[in-house]
Design an enzyme around this catalytic site. Structure first.
Site, PDB file in Angstrom:
ATOM      1  NE  ARG A  58     -23.431 -23.600  -9.679  1.00  0.00           N
ATOM      2  CZ  ARG A  58     -24.566 -24.376 -10.354  1.00  0.00           C
ATOM      3  NH1 ARG A  58     -24.507 -24.477 -11.393  1.00  0.00           N
ATOM      4  NH2 ARG A  58     -25.618 -24.237  -9.652  1.00  0.00           N
ATOM      5  CB  THR A  59     -19.902 -23.443  -3.605  1.00  0.00           C
ATOM      6  OG1 THR A  59     -20.518 -22.298  -4.269  1.00  0.00           O
ATOM      7  CG2 THR A  59     -18.683 -22.645  -2.752  1.00  0.00           C
ATOM      8  CE  LYS A  86     -28.869 -37.245  15.378  1.00  0.00           C
ATOM      9  NZ  LYS A  86     -27.687 -38.041  15.844  1.00  0.00           N
ATOM     10  NE  ARG A 108     -23.118 -21.795  -0.447  1.00  0.00           N
ATOM     11  CZ  ARG A 108     -23.537 -21.916  -1.871  1.00  0.00           C
ATOM     12  NH1 ARG A 108     -24.565 -22.524  -2.363  1.00  0.00           N
ATOM     13  NH2 ARG A 108     -22.736 -21.380  -2.676  1.00  0.00           N
ATOM     14  CG  HIS A 136     -20.798 -16.802  -2.937  1.00  0.00           C
ATOM     15  ND1 HIS A 136     -19.778 -17.620  -2.690  1.00  0.00           N
ATOM     16  CD2 HIS A 136     -21.634 -17.850  -3.701  1.00  0.00           C
ATOM     17  CE1 HIS A 136     -19.839 -19.022  -3.189  1.00  0.00           C
ATOM     18  NE2 HIS A 136     -21.152 -18.915  -3.797  1.00  0.00           N
TER      19      HIS A 136
HETATM   20  N1   CP Z   1     -22.771 -19.926  -7.751  1.00  0.00           N
HETATM   21  C1   CP Z   1     -22.797 -20.868  -6.622  1.00  0.00           C
HETATM   22  O1   CP Z   1     -22.793 -20.734  -5.543  1.00  0.00           O
HETATM   23  O2   CP Z   1     -23.580 -22.144  -6.929  1.00  0.00           O
HETATM   24  P1   CP Z   1     -23.954 -23.144  -6.131  1.00  0.00           P
HETATM   25  O3   CP Z   1     -25.137 -22.694  -5.306  1.00  0.00           O
HETATM   26  O4   CP Z   1     -24.470 -24.373  -6.947  1.00  0.00           O
HETATM   27  O5   CP Z   1     -22.890 -23.623  -5.064  1.00  0.00           O
END
Ligand code: CP
Length: 331
Positions: A58-59, A86, A108, A136
């Site tokens: 999603r993110t 590497k 991320r 998050h």
């Molecule tokens: N909610 C969320 O962070 O989903 P993803 O890990 O799929 O990005």
């Protein structure tokens, strides 16, 4: 953002005014996704790097769609396809990416603090798309947007968050944002997954699901984060589910007009029954849809600072920083 903040690293310490500006901007952008031509020129000529060193559906996808809907150029980098595989360090990777003059880096990373580390060493806006069990912020902001579309006010709203709170960056960011906006936050789960120190941020802690859900306006269910667990926090998933899975029966304790949220990915039958996830109170797909508009708002607010003096509204049909006119070639 509305203030001079250059980065979005977390919601701890972000003011109610700044959160509200982001939610208002996102709300105005939700209609772009319903257009035939889903494109604004707002970020034309800007470059956004998505540096995703931990898996995401999603993110990562919604940040890419958000940037493209505002006409930015996007580059996606994962751990397995980058030179991190590497042996290059995160610092060297970041400095090399920064040398290519991106206008924002979305990161991320499995380690808490990774986004802040990048913000300290490179010179473009950094957006935290999830750092370990820390924060998050864009997930919490899209959750706040979804709640705001269904509740009159955050003041006094009872929001229950259930699951693996200990390992959840979503729970932390939501706790900070919800408390800043005036909501009451209940955190629920087994004692081994419910850190007592979160009481200092104004959360009520509950070990009993029915008690936690009783009278709630919003129930947010969280996945067991097995990828972050070291050791055994409960005897088995079946036993966890028997105490903490949100079923129709458990939901009967909540307010009649309760809304159900889940950041995804869902583990059906463990933290949430399919009948609840897909049922009439669930706004899980609205959360996903809102994620695009919210991330458009964040990119806009961070990439086009107020100080440039050229920013109109995120909905303007002309680019915020029109490259042709700036070069003296356009009308
Ligand atoms: N909610 C969320 O962070 O989903 P993803 O890990 O799929 O990005």
């Amino acid at each position: 953002m509305a203030t001079n903040n250059r980065h979005l690293l977390g919601l701890e310490g972000v003011s109610a005014d700044d959160i509200t500006v982001l939610l208002d901007t996102a709300e105005s952008l939700t209609e772009v996704s319903r257009r035939d031509v889903k494109k604004l020129p707002t970020l034309r000529g800007k470059t956004v790097i998505n540096l995703f060193l931990e898996n995401s559906t999603r993110t990562r996808t919604s940040f890419e769609i958000a940037a493209k809907r505002m006409s930015a150029d996007t580059i996606n980098i994962s751990a397995s396809t980058s030179s991190l595989s590497k042996g290059e360090t995160l610092e060297d990777t970041a400095r090399n990416l920064a040398a290519m003059a991106p206008d924002a880096i979305v990161v991320r990373h499995p380690a808490a603090g990774a986004a802040r580390f990048l913000a300290e060493i490179i010179d473009c806006p950094i957006i935290n798309a999830g750092d370990g069990a820390h924060e998050h912020p864009t997930q919490a902001l899209l959750d706040l947007l979804t709640i705001r579309q269904h509740a009159k006010s955050f003041e006094g709203l009872v929001v229950t968050i259930v699951g693996d709170i200990l390992h959840s960056r979503v729970a932390r960011s939501n706790l900070y944002g919800l408390k800043t906006l005036g909501a009451k936050v209940r955190l629920a789960g087994p004692p081994s997954l419910l850190p007592r120190e979160l009481e200092q941020f104004g959360a009520e802690l509950h070990y009993d699901l029915a008690e936690a859900v009783r009278g709630a306006d919003v129930v947010m269910m969280l996945r067991i984060q097995r990828e972050r667990q070291v050791g055994n926090f409960f005897p088995s998933l079946d036993e966890y589910a028997s105490y903490y899975c949100l079923t129709e029966d458990a939901l009967a304790e909540a307010k009649r007009e309760v809304i159900i949220l889940h950041p995804g990915p869902i583990n059906r039958g463990i933290e949430i029954a399919s009948g609840v996830a897909d049922g009439p109170y669930s706004l899980i797909m609205s959360q996903v849809a809102n994620g695009v508009a919210l991330r458009m708002a964040v990119l806009y607010q961070l990439i086009v600072p107020v100080a440039e003096g050229i920013r109109g509204s995120a909905m303007d049909e002309t680019p915020a920083s029109p490259p042709l006119r700036a070069a003296g070639q356009g009308g």
